[in-house]
Design a protein around this motif. Structure first.
Motif, PDB file in Angstrom:
ATOM      1  N   GLY A  32      86.862  80.646 -12.407  1.00  0.00           N
ATOM      2  CA  GLY A  32      85.811  81.823 -13.022  1.00  0.00           C
ATOM      3  C   GLY A  32      84.431  80.872 -13.327  1.00  0.00           C
ATOM      4  O   GLY A  32      83.584  81.457 -13.924  1.00  0.00           O
ATOM      5  N   MET A  33      84.281  79.389 -13.001  1.00  0.00           N
ATOM      6  CA  MET A  33      83.269  78.642 -13.392  1.00  0.00           C
ATOM      7  C   MET A  33      82.053  79.320 -12.623  1.00  0.00           C
ATOM      8  O   MET A  33      81.993  79.349 -11.369  1.00  0.00           O
ATOM      9  N   ALA A  34      80.954  79.539 -13.404  1.00  0.00           N
ATOM     10  CA  ALA A  34      79.737  79.958 -13.204  1.00  0.00           C
ATOM     11  C   ALA A  34      79.162  79.055 -12.098  1.00  0.00           C
ATOM     12  O   ALA A  34      79.047  78.069 -12.155  1.00  0.00           O
ATOM     13  N   GLY A  35      78.929  79.956 -10.759  1.00  0.00           N
ATOM     14  CA  GLY A  35      78.070  79.111  -9.538  1.00  0.00           C
ATOM     15  C   GLY A  35      79.243  78.352  -8.629  1.00  0.00           C
ATOM     16  O   GLY A  35      78.647  78.076  -7.725  1.00  0.00           O
ATOM     17  N   ASP A  58      74.486  77.431  -6.055  1.00  0.00           N
ATOM     18  CA  ASP A  58      73.249  77.029  -6.631  1.00  0.00           C
ATOM     19  C   ASP A  58      73.061  75.686  -6.486  1.00  0.00           C
ATOM     20  O   ASP A  58      74.113  74.812  -7.077  1.00  0.00           O
ATOM     21  N   GLU A  59      72.227  74.844  -5.578  1.00  0.00           N
ATOM     22  CA  GLU A  59      72.147  73.467  -5.425  1.00  0.00           C
ATOM     23  C   GLU A  59      72.054  72.811  -6.832  1.00  0.00           C
ATOM     24  O   GLU A  59      72.412  71.797  -7.215  1.00  0.00           O
ATOM     25  N   GLU A  60      71.116  73.271  -7.587  1.00  0.00           N
ATOM     26  CA  GLU A  60      70.960  73.034  -9.043  1.00  0.00           C
ATOM     27  C   GLU A  60      72.218  72.738  -9.934  1.00  0.00           C
ATOM     28  O   GLU A  60      72.642  71.522 -10.356  1.00  0.00           O
ATOM     29  N   LYS A  61      73.056  73.939  -9.910  1.00  0.00           N
ATOM     30  CA  LYS A  61      74.289  73.695 -10.657  1.00  0.00           C
ATOM     31  C   LYS A  61      75.296  72.718 -10.159  1.00  0.00           C
ATOM     32  O   LYS A  61      75.984  72.051 -10.625  1.00  0.00           O
ATOM     33  N   GLY A  62      75.404  72.500  -8.758  1.00  0.00           N
ATOM     34  CA  GLY A  62      75.955  71.679  -7.996  1.00  0.00           C
ATOM     35  C   GLY A  62      75.969  70.348  -8.346  1.00  0.00           C
ATOM     36  O   GLY A  62      76.768  69.325  -8.673  1.00  0.00           O
ATOM     37  N   ARG A  63      74.719  69.925  -8.431  1.00  0.00           N
ATOM     38  CA  ARG A  63      74.188  68.627  -8.600  1.00  0.00           C
ATOM     39  C   ARG A  63      74.177  68.122 -10.024  1.00  0.00           C
ATOM     40  O   ARG A  63      74.516  67.126 -10.356  1.00  0.00           O
ATOM     41  N   PHE A  65      76.333  69.176 -12.189  1.00  0.00           N
ATOM     42  CA  PHE A  65      77.906  69.071 -12.712  1.00  0.00           C
ATOM     43  C   PHE A  65      78.440  67.763 -12.824  1.00  0.00           C
ATOM     44  O   PHE A  65      78.940  67.471 -13.720  1.00  0.00           O
ATOM     45  N   PHE A  66      77.803  67.021 -11.882  1.00  0.00           N
ATOM     46  CA  PHE A  66      78.253  65.588 -11.676  1.00  0.00           C
ATOM     47  C   PHE A  66      77.606  64.600 -12.484  1.00  0.00           C
ATOM     48  O   PHE A  66      76.738  63.763 -12.078  1.00  0.00           O
ATOM     49  N   THR A  67      77.745  64.626 -13.971  1.00  0.00           N
ATOM     50  CA  THR A  67      77.185  63.862 -14.815  1.00  0.00           C
ATOM     51  C   THR A  67      77.808  62.375 -14.806  1.00  0.00           C
ATOM     52  O   THR A  67      78.729  62.091 -14.126  1.00  0.00           O
TER      53      THR A  67
END
Length: 98
Positions: A32-35, A58-63, A65-67
């Motif tokens: 259920g994680m958004a995006g 969404d590319e922004e969410k994907g990028r 995420f990996f902090t």
């Protein structure tokens, strides 16, 4: 849409049951994680690489995420630092609803 391939490599084989337990333990936060459209936990044929594949809407969410913190955390979980590759998904087939 963006795909992210995260690869963990080590000099000894990954234990399949260990990777399966990691997948089972970590699946909850992703449900259920958004995006996030799709995530898989995988082990290559010779057991030398564990891979996770994500499909993000969404590319922004994907990028984002990996902090650095997340990368350090998963390196500890898998016992190896991840290699992260971002992939432009130009086509997608989803048969899960059929």
């Amino acid at each position: 849409m963006i795909g992210v391939l995260v690869t963990f490599s080590q000099t000894e084989k990954f234990d399949r049951s260990t990777v399966a337990k990691i997948a089972d333990d970590l699946r909850g936060p992703f449900e259920g994680m958004a995006g996030l459209r799709f995530k898989s936990f995988m082990l290559d044929e010779d057991g030398m690489q564990a891979r996770n594949f994500y499909v993000w809407d969404d590319e922004e969410k994907g990028r984002s995420f990996f902090t650095e913190e997340l990368v350090d955390k998963v390196a500890g979980i898998y016992g190896a630092p991840p290699k992260i590759e971002y992939l432009d998904i130009v086509g997608f087939v989803d048969n899960s609803g059929t």
